[in-house]
Scaffold this active site. Structure first.
Site, PDB file in Angstrom:
ATOM      1  N   ASP A 106       0.808  -1.225   0.000  1.00 14.12           N
ATOM      2  CA  ASP A 106       0.000   0.000   0.000  1.00 14.12           C
ATOM      3  C   ASP A 106       0.839   1.272   0.000  1.00 14.12           C
ATOM      4  O   ASP A 106       0.414   2.293   0.503  1.00 14.12           O
ATOM      5  CB  ASP A 106      -0.959   0.004   1.203  1.00 14.12           C
ATOM      6  CG  ASP A 106      -0.231  -0.064   2.529  1.00 14.12           C
ATOM      7  OD1 ASP A 106       0.992  -0.274   2.536  1.00 14.12           O
ATOM      8  OD2 ASP A 106      -0.897   0.101   3.568  1.00 14.12           O
ATOM      9  N   LYS A 157       4.741   1.290  15.815  1.00 12.66           N
ATOM     10  CA  LYS A 157       3.723   2.230  16.302  1.00 12.66           C
ATOM     11  C   LYS A 157       4.072   2.753  17.700  1.00 12.66           C
ATOM     12  O   LYS A 157       3.388   2.425  18.693  1.00 12.66           O
ATOM     13  CB  LYS A 157       2.334   1.577  16.316  1.00 12.66           C
ATOM     14  CG  LYS A 157       1.975   0.823  15.040  1.00 12.66           C
ATOM     15  CD  LYS A 157       1.142   1.622  14.079  1.00 12.66           C
ATOM     16  CE  LYS A 157       1.238   1.136  12.660  1.00 12.66           C
ATOM     17  NZ  LYS A 157       0.735  -0.154  12.306  1.00 12.66           N
ATOM     18  N   ASP A 217       2.419   6.030   2.330  1.00 10.58           N
ATOM     19  CA  ASP A 217       1.460   4.940   2.560  1.00 10.58           C
ATOM     20  C   ASP A 217       0.088   5.537   2.249  1.00 10.58           C
ATOM     21  O   ASP A 217      -0.332   6.484   2.905  1.00 10.58           O
ATOM     22  CB  ASP A 217       1.580   4.511   4.036  1.00 10.58           C
ATOM     23  CG  ASP A 217       0.530   3.484   4.446  1.00 10.58           C
ATOM     24  OD1 ASP A 217      -0.593   3.520   3.921  1.00 10.58           O
ATOM     25  OD2 ASP A 217       0.835   2.652   5.318  1.00 10.58           O
TER      26      ASP A 217
HETATM   27  N1  GDD Z   1      -1.163 -11.419   3.192  1.00  9.11           N
HETATM   28  C1  GDD Z   1      -1.410 -10.600   4.212  1.00  9.11           C
HETATM   29  N2  GDD Z   1      -1.971 -11.141   5.354  1.00  9.11           N
HETATM   30  N3  GDD Z   1      -1.128  -9.284   4.096  1.00  9.11           N
HETATM   31  C2  GDD Z   1      -1.400  -8.480   5.160  1.00  9.11           C
HETATM   32  C3  GDD Z   1      -1.965  -8.967   6.355  1.00  9.11           C
HETATM   33  C4  GDD Z   1      -2.261 -10.387   6.430  1.00  9.11           C
HETATM   34  O1  GDD Z   1      -2.765 -10.901   7.446  1.00  9.11           O
HETATM   35  N4  GDD Z   1      -2.120  -7.923   7.208  1.00  9.11           N
HETATM   36  C5  GDD Z   1      -1.657  -6.827   6.564  1.00  9.11           C
HETATM   37  N5  GDD Z   1      -1.221  -7.155   5.315  1.00  9.11           N
HETATM   38  C6  GDD Z   1      -0.620  -6.276   4.305  1.00  9.11           C
HETATM   39  C7  GDD Z   1      -1.449  -5.022   4.027  1.00  9.11           C
HETATM   40  O2  GDD Z   1      -2.314  -5.250   2.920  1.00  9.11           O
HETATM   41  C8  GDD Z   1      -0.381  -4.002   3.698  1.00  9.11           C
HETATM   42  O3  GDD Z   1      -0.009  -4.026   2.337  1.00  9.11           O
HETATM   43  C9  GDD Z   1       0.823  -4.455   4.507  1.00  9.11           C
HETATM   44  O4  GDD Z   1       0.578  -5.812   4.854  1.00  9.11           O
HETATM   45  C10 GDD Z   1       1.020  -3.632   5.789  1.00  9.11           C
HETATM   46  O5  GDD Z   1      -0.160  -3.653   6.550  1.00  9.11           O
HETATM   47  P1  GDD Z   1      -0.874  -2.314   7.054  1.00  9.11           P
HETATM   48  O6  GDD Z   1      -2.086  -2.715   7.800  1.00  9.11           O
HETATM   49  O7  GDD Z   1      -1.028  -1.331   5.943  1.00  9.11           O
HETATM   50  O8  GDD Z   1       0.214  -1.820   8.103  1.00  9.11           O
HETATM   51  P2  GDD Z   1       0.526  -0.334   8.573  1.00  9.11           P
HETATM   52  O9  GDD Z   1       0.450   0.625   7.456  1.00  9.11           O
HETATM   53  O10 GDD Z   1      -0.300  -0.043   9.773  1.00  9.11           O
HETATM   54  O11 GDD Z   1       2.071  -0.491   9.066  1.00  9.11           O
HETATM   55  C11 GDD Z   1       3.033  -1.116   8.218  1.00  9.11           C
HETATM   56  O12 GDD Z   1       3.455  -0.232   7.193  1.00  9.11           O
HETATM   57  C12 GDD Z   1       4.153   0.957   7.646  1.00  9.11           C
HETATM   58  C13 GDD Z   1       4.563   1.731   6.414  1.00  9.11           C
HETATM   59  O13 GDD Z   1       3.457   2.067   5.667  1.00  9.11           O
HETATM   60  C14 GDD Z   1       4.248  -1.547   9.078  1.00  9.11           C
HETATM   61  O14 GDD Z   1       5.081  -2.328   8.257  1.00  9.11           O
HETATM   62  C15 GDD Z   1       5.010  -0.333   9.617  1.00  9.11           C
HETATM   63  O15 GDD Z   1       6.188  -0.752  10.296  1.00  9.11           O
HETATM   64  C16 GDD Z   1       5.406   0.580   8.464  1.00  9.11           C
HETATM   65  O16 GDD Z   1       6.044   1.759   8.976  1.00  9.11           O
HETATM   66 MG    MG Z   2      -0.255   0.576   5.523  1.00  9.15          MG
END
Ligand code: GDD
Ligand code: MG
Length: 370
Positions: A106, A157, A217
């Site tokens: 994303d 986080k 993001d």
């Molecule tokens: N296959 C799969 N299964 N993908 C998943 C799952 C799961 O259970 N859960 C989340 N994802 C995918 C989401 O679709 C996304 O592309 C990615 O993993 C990260 O999940 P998010 O839910 O968007 O996390 P975030 O934005 O809160 O935090 C993450 O991204 C940040 C940067 O944008 C973390 O990696 C943070 O450390 C990072 O800073």
């Molecule tokens: Mg994200």
């Protein structure tokens, strides 16, 4: 080289845009969001992509196909239930080569993956995380480094009580040696790579790569709009941004414009802009939209088939496909309107209101001023 892209999240923060569609295929400017990522990885020599999917994989596959249109091989790995970011990696293990990229699905970015890989090889790391500076680190993974580039701590986080010693956050792009999978919980377990794996890899060959370039993001409506405007303003390198710049900031091919389009703006084929209507600056209209006489659309995104009546003002908002809006409406300041919603004349939808698919709002039903 391979990339495993995680696209299994439900995209709840982008609802109602993600009420009917998985986040990777929500349109960003003119193409499914994930296409930007695929074009980006391809430009860095990645020719095989494994999509780690959970939610609605059939729709994803119907839109992205086998990847041949982009010169890639796409493989879909579908978890029986969401396994978290770490569980998804372990689940994909049989498909992975000895060294591979893993990417959050994303992010909109033009970071230099080739330079990240070069650093990974130079340091002999087991894992190299791309890092990007942000002002507010609270919704990301915080990654302070030692002077040699190795990771000092990984803090997902951070809360108000956590010490914030850097503005570098995890940008969601990793290079891994496959051997790190040996120490992960068993296949089928649910766990987080950020909370359960990275902290344990600290001191064990985990390095940070300080990326330059654009990174965002796009997981919230506010950031989706920011990402859109950054594409229009060419703050991030994209194919559509380059095409727009080559056309002087306005793309209106196949559209009929009686009113005015103000750059930067994109109006899709088959759309019609009525007399005295103004679209832009900073507006994206999909295909087959209709904007009634005297209406004004700015800082907004309208997906395909949106129909707007006369003398309606839309700013700072997102309207999904096939929304209809009547005459004399105001849709303003972060409103997000789900696919097919019908809004009658004389309504005001403002301040981040989210309206979900299936809703019909009668004329004059919502007003914020007399
Ligand atoms: N296959 C799969 N299964 N993908 C998943 C799952 C799961 O259970 N859960 C989340 N994802 C995918 C989401 O679709 C996304 O592309 C990615 O993993 C990260 O999940 P998010 O839910 O968007 O996390 P975030 O934005 O809160 O935090 C993450 O991204 C940040 C940067 O944008 C973390 O990696 C943070 O450390 C990072 O800073
Ligand atoms: Mg994200």
């Amino acid at each position: 080289m391979q990339a495993l892209i995680l696209v299994g999240g439900k995209g709840t923060r982008l609802r109602p845009l993600t009420s009917l569609l998985p986040k990777p295929i929500v349109t960003l400017v003119d193409r499914p969001f994930l296409t930007y990522q695929l074009e980006w990885v391809k430009a860095h020599g990645i020719d095989e992509v494994i999509l780690s999917c959970g939610f609605l994989p059939d729709q994803l596959e119907a839109v992205l196909g086998d990847g041949s249109a982009l010169g890639l091989t796409l493989t879909y790995v579908v978890e029986p239930e969401p396994l978290g970011t770490g569980g998804a990696l372990k689940y994909a293990e049989p498909h992975l080569q000895d060294r591979f990229f893993m990417l959050n699905g994303d992010t909109l970015t033009d970071m230099d993956l080739s330079a990240q890989l070069a650093q990974h090889l130079r340091t002999g790391a087991r894992g190299t995380l791309a890092l990007h500076p942000v002002d507010d680190v609270s919704s990301y993974g915080l990654v302070p480094l030692y002077p040699d580039g190795s990771v000092r701590e990984f803090l997902e986080k951070p809360g108000p009580d956590d010490a914030v010693s850097t503005n570098l956050i995890n940008a969601g792009a990793y290079v891994f040696e496959k051997e790190i999978l040996d120490d992960l919980p068993a296949c089928g377990s649910h766990f987080s790579i950020e909370r359960d794996v990275f902290p344990r890899l600290v001191g064990n060959g985990l390095y940070g790569y300080e990326a330059s370039g654009y990174w965002m993001d796009i997981g919230t409506p506010k950031r989706y709009l920011e990402g859109t405007f950054d594409i229009l303003n060419a703050n991030v390198a994209t194919a559509i941004g380059r095409r727009l710049a080559a056309h002087g900031g306005c793309l209106t091919e196949g559209a009929t414009v009686e009113g005015r389009v103000v750059r930067p703006a994109i109006v899709g084929a088959g759309s019609h802009i009525g007399p005295e209507a103004i679209v832009g600056g900073l507006a994206v209209l999909g295909e087959n939209c209709r904007i009634g006489a005297g209406s004004h659309i700015t800082d907004s995104v309208l997906h395909d088939g949106v129909r707007i009546g006369a003398r309606t003002r839309i700013n700072g908002s997102i309207l999904a496909a096939d929304v209809t809006v009547g005459d004399n409406c105001l849709i303003s300041r972060g409103a997000v309107i789900g696919a097919g919603v019908q809004i009658g004349d004389d309504n005001e939808i403002v301040n981040g209101m989210r309206i979900f698919p299936g809703t019909e709002i009668p004329a004059g039903a919502i007003r914020f001023s007399s």
